[in-house]
Structures are given as structure tokens and as C-alpha cells.
Write an enzyme that holds these catalytic residues in place. Structure first.
Site, mmCIF file in Angstrom:
data_model
loop_
_atom_site.group_PDB
_atom_site.id
_atom_site.type_symbol
_atom_site.label_atom_id
_atom_site.label_comp_id
_atom_site.label_asym_id
_atom_site.label_seq_id
_atom_site.Cartn_x
_atom_site.Cartn_y
_atom_site.Cartn_z
ATOM 1 N N TYR A 3 18.685 56.100 55.222
ATOM 2 C CA TYR A 3 19.195 54.772 55.675
ATOM 3 C C TYR A 3 19.091 54.287 56.879
ATOM 4 O O TYR A 3 19.493 54.769 57.934
ATOM 5 C CB TYR A 3 20.930 55.091 55.532
ATOM 6 C CG TYR A 3 21.581 55.497 54.272
ATOM 7 C CD1 TYR A 3 21.041 55.381 53.059
ATOM 8 C CD2 TYR A 3 22.893 55.970 54.198
ATOM 9 C CE1 TYR A 3 21.429 55.738 51.934
ATOM 10 C CE2 TYR A 3 23.256 56.216 53.035
ATOM 11 C CZ TYR A 3 22.581 56.334 51.548
ATOM 12 O OH TYR A 3 23.018 56.493 50.675
ATOM 13 N N SER B 150 28.999 53.271 44.633
ATOM 14 C CA SER B 150 29.099 52.125 44.255
ATOM 15 C C SER B 150 30.403 52.040 43.532
ATOM 16 O O SER B 150 30.246 51.365 42.281
ATOM 17 C CB SER B 150 27.865 51.663 43.603
ATOM 18 O OG SER B 150 26.646 51.316 44.650
ATOM 19 N N PRO B 151 31.568 52.396 43.790
ATOM 20 C CA PRO B 151 32.581 52.436 42.668
ATOM 21 C C PRO B 151 33.038 50.722 42.516
ATOM 22 O O PRO B 151 33.732 50.508 41.693
ATOM 23 C CB PRO B 151 33.876 53.089 43.380
ATOM 24 C CG PRO B 151 33.434 53.191 44.843
ATOM 25 C CD PRO B 151 31.897 52.997 45.023
ATOM 26 N N LEU B 152 32.658 49.950 43.456
ATOM 27 C CA LEU B 152 33.038 48.520 43.423
ATOM 28 C C LEU B 152 31.720 47.674 43.047
ATOM 29 O O LEU B 152 31.618 46.417 43.046
ATOM 30 C CB LEU B 152 33.563 48.045 44.852
ATOM 31 C CG LEU B 152 34.598 48.785 45.367
ATOM 32 C CD1 LEU B 152 35.060 48.375 46.760
ATOM 33 C CD2 LEU B 152 35.925 48.596 44.331
ATOM 34 N N ARG C 60 28.689 47.633 43.855
ATOM 35 C CA ARG C 60 27.990 46.942 44.892
ATOM 36 C C ARG C 60 28.384 45.543 45.458
ATOM 37 O O ARG C 60 27.627 44.609 45.710
ATOM 38 C CB ARG C 60 26.322 46.827 44.417
ATOM 39 C CG ARG C 60 25.788 48.183 44.285
ATOM 40 C CD ARG C 60 24.253 48.062 44.018
ATOM 41 N NE ARG C 60 23.777 49.257 43.321
ATOM 42 C CZ ARG C 60 23.330 50.299 43.953
ATOM 43 N NH1 ARG C 60 23.444 50.399 45.296
ATOM 44 N NH2 ARG C 60 22.876 51.368 43.336
ATOM 45 N N PHE D 179 30.643 43.477 43.734
ATOM 46 C CA PHE D 179 30.623 42.695 42.469
ATOM 47 C C PHE D 179 32.189 42.609 42.388
ATOM 48 O O PHE D 179 32.777 41.565 42.367
ATOM 49 C CB PHE D 179 30.012 43.166 41.099
ATOM 50 C CG PHE D 179 30.432 42.447 40.242
ATOM 51 C CD1 PHE D 179 29.948 41.127 39.773
ATOM 52 C CD2 PHE D 179 31.609 43.136 39.082
ATOM 53 C CE1 PHE D 179 30.358 40.522 38.813
ATOM 54 C CE2 PHE D 179 31.665 42.222 37.887
ATOM 55 C CZ PHE D 179 31.239 40.872 37.809
ATOM 56 N N PHE D 180 33.108 43.711 42.646
ATOM 57 C CA PHE D 180 34.531 43.663 42.284
ATOM 58 C C PHE D 180 35.183 43.094 43.616
ATOM 59 O O PHE D 180 36.352 42.816 43.493
ATOM 60 C CB PHE D 180 35.035 45.089 41.531
ATOM 61 C CG PHE D 180 34.492 45.367 40.280
ATOM 62 C CD1 PHE D 180 35.156 44.403 39.250
ATOM 63 C CD2 PHE D 180 33.790 46.441 39.880
ATOM 64 C CE1 PHE D 180 34.806 44.894 37.893
ATOM 65 C CE2 PHE D 180 33.378 46.709 38.698
ATOM 66 C CZ PHE D 180 33.946 45.761 37.696
ATOM 67 N N SER D 181 34.592 43.152 44.627
ATOM 68 C CA SER D 181 34.982 42.689 45.961
ATOM 69 C C SER D 181 35.195 41.214 46.065
ATOM 70 O O SER D 181 36.159 40.458 46.629
ATOM 71 C CB SER D 181 34.420 43.281 47.087
ATOM 72 O OG SER D 181 34.420 44.756 47.013
ATOM 73 N N GLY E 120 33.206 39.018 43.549
ATOM 74 C CA GLY E 120 33.086 38.515 42.141
ATOM 75 C C GLY E 120 31.622 37.743 42.102
ATOM 76 O O GLY E 120 30.859 38.119 43.057
#
Length: 348
Positions: free
Chosen positions: A67, A213-215, A217, A219-221, A223
Site C-alpha cells: 500500500y 471489501s465487505p462494503l 469497495r 458500493f454499499f456506502s 450507491g
């Protein structure tokens, strides 16, 4: 839009693996603070986020020498100088290195040792709690790499060994050399392919599961509109699922999750994260964030209770499918991580 569940949740502790390693039930992925999601964020701000996370009970911190490269480990090293090293479970990784403008996967014993020494120095610590092979070097048997990691455990430079993006057969072979404490893999409502073989293998062997990446990346934060706000250098621009032709289909998942979230009085990201938490007490998701507000939302997901009906409804949404691969063509993953038999290897 659904409201957010934000309350002073006590973050529980869980056993990660079957060899005594204990972590906060939710971790903090630190990648986006330094790399890949646009320009690096200001160090003082990120140190505040890290310290705040620890104060709230999020003590499992996840980084990698890749990183930056290196800059994220240096950031954590600065954050941990304040006398709080003993409060955290520090995970980092080795195995991906830039060579002549390209990325090379390396598990050679000499490189493993050099990488570990480098991480120890950048992090400013005497020992790494959980040391992952970030990607599997398919040019040599997995037993060779794990053999060197075993020596590092015996020397006290690392405490526990992990694998990231490893196939079931690779996990079994590695575990036969030295116990694997955790396998890190992508797992969320829109990434389910690990459930068929890898998750059962981990559970059979008593290996903890760390879900990155439980969200999805972000997307669920945010949309489907998040693709409109990707900054220059954001690697998500290259991900097939975020291409406009696929997102037109994938946005349906977000919209359906949002409907359930509204009924539950939470955000779609909290619902998606709660779904991961409900997969078992051997699972530790490590959502990344650079904002205290989002961190509080993520912690709030721990207080969400999902009924059997809730889980069935989310399963129905997920089973509708996602368009696009999770990684661009040619990227290394567990699907390509099998290594040659040990009998084929000759030390040089």
C-alpha cells in the site's frame, strides 16, 4: 434515504483462528488512507481516524507493504508511536512488489525475510501480530514460503501466519506446514464465490476469516453514483463491476438493499456490513474508511440484529447476481493460486 444507526456500541472481541489470537470483531482496513482510492489523505487526519478507531474498540488494523508502496505502513508506524502499540492487533502483508514498472508476486524465502524486516522497521515494532502472504507465488511450492514464515514465528518476528486470496488446496498445504491463523478474502453481498469451497475449508481447519471489501469497495456506502466521483488514480475505475454497462444492472442490488435498510432504520452500508457479521463469530470484516463519521456508521452495524427473514431476503437479493468480474483480467486471485508440488522444488 435510510437513517444511520450510530450509538456507543461496545465492540466485541472474537477469537481469530483456533490458536489463541484475539481481535476486535470488526477491523479497520487502512489501504484507502494512502493508496489506490485516489490521492493519499493527509497524515494528521488519518492518524486521528486510527486513534479514534482504537478508542472505540476497533483494534484490528490491516495494512500491507504494497500500500503506497510502504507509505501506509509508515503511517501506521507514526500512529502507533503514541504508546498504543500494545492496544492493537497489527496485520500486514508481503508478496507483491513492483519490478520494472510491473507487479511481481514473490514468495522466495530470502524475499520473505527481507520483506518482514522492512515492515518491522517501517511499523516501528518488534513483532507483527498477523503476517499475511498477500498473493500466492505460483512459481514455487507453498510449503517453501510457509517454511520461512514458520522460522520467523520461531524467532518472534511474527506471531501468527495468514494467507490472502488463496485456494482451498493452497490453504490445506500451507496449514500442514504451520497452522494458518487467518485467511483474508473478499466477501460481501456482491462477492459470494468463496462460500462454496474456501469458507468450508477454513472452518474445517479452524482458520479465522477476514473479509475485505465487505462494503463492495464503497458500493454499499455510496450507491451507483459513486462512479461519478472517482478521483484520478482511483483503481476502481478499472473494475468491471463499476463499468457503466454493468452498473446499470448492479444498481438494482443497492436499491433493494436500501429498501430493507429503510425498514430497519439503518443505512445500506450498515445492513451490508451486518450481513457479513452475521456469517459467524469466526468472521472479522475490515471495512476501510478515512472519515470518523463513516467509522461510527460501521461500528453501528454491530448493533443491528438480522432475523432469519432478513437474511433470507438479503439472500434473495444477492442470488439475483452481479454483472462483471470483481477483478480486471489478469489479476491474481485465489482462483489462480495453486502451486507446484513440493517434490518439484530444489533449493538454490
Amino acid at each position: 434515504m435510510a437513517s444511520s444507526v450510530v450509538e456507543e456500541v461496545k465492540v466485541p472481541r472474537i477469537k481469530l483462528g483456533s490458536h489463541g489470537f484475539e481481535v476486535s470483531a470488526q477491523g479497520l482496513g487502512c489501504l484507502g488512507m494512502s493508496a489506490f482510492y485516489g490521492p493519499p489523505k493527509p497524515e494528521p487526519d488519518m492518524i486521528k481516524v486510527i486513534h479514534y478507531a482504537i478508542s472505540r474498540g476497533i483494534t484490528h488494523l490491516d495494512t500491507s507493504d504494497f500500500y503506497g508502496p510502504h507509505t501506509n505502513e509508515l503511517l501506521l508506524g507514526k500512529a502507533l508511536k503514541e504508546g498504543i502499540r500494545q492496544k492493537v492487533e497489527l496485520a500486514t502483508k508481503f508478496g507483491i512488489r513492483p519490478v520494472d514498472g510491473k507487479l511481481e508476486i514473490c514468495g522466495d524465502p530470502a524475499y520473505v525475510r527481507a520483506a518482514c524486516e522492512g515492515s518491522l522497521k517501517r511499523l516501528g515494532v518488534d513483532s507483527i501480530d498477523l503476517y499475511y502472504q498477500h498473493r500466492i507465488d505460483t512459481s514455487l511450492p507453498i510449503e517453501v514460503t510457509i517454511g520461512e514464515l514458520k522460522k520467523l514465528v520461531e524467532e518472534g518476528k511474527i506471531k501468527y501466519i495468514g494467507l490472502s486470496e488463496a485456494s482451498a488446496s493452497t490453504i490445506k498445504r500451507a496449514h500442514a506446514v504451520h497452522p494458518i491463523t487467518a485467511v483474508q478474502l473478499e466477501w460481501s453481498l456482491w462477492t459470494r464465490d468463496v462460500e462454496e469451497e474456501i469458507i468450508p475449508t477454513c472452518r474445517e481447519l479452524g482458520i479465522g476469516i477476514v473479509a475485505y471489501s465487505p462494503l463492495a469497495r464503497g458500493f454499499f456506502s455510496s450507491g451507483p453514483t459513486l462512479i461519478e466521483n472517482f478521483s484520478e488514480g482511483d483503481f476502481r475505475k478499472n473494475l468491471p463491476r463499476f463499468q457503466s454497462e454493468n452498473m446499470e444492472h448492479n444498481k438494482n442490488m443497492y436499491e433493494r438493499v436500501n429498501v430493507i435498510a429503510s425498514k430497519k432504520g439503518c443505512t445500506p452500508s450498515q445492513l451490508a456490513l451486518a450481513w457479513v457479521h452475521h456469517q459467524g463469530n469466526d468472521v472479522c470484516p475490515i471495512p476501510g474508511t478515512t472519515k470518523i463519521e463513516n467509522l461510527n456508521q460501521n461500528i453501528g452495524a454491530l448493533s443491528l440484529k438480522l432475523s432469519a427473514d432478513d437474511m433470507a431476503e438479503l439472500e434473495s437479493i444477492a442470488s439475483a447476481g452481479i454483472k462483471g468480474d470483481r477483478l480486471p483480467p489478469g489479476f491474481d486471485s485465489w482462483k489462480t493460486s495453486d502451486t507446484p508440488p513440493l517434490s518439484t522444488w530444489k533449493a538454490t
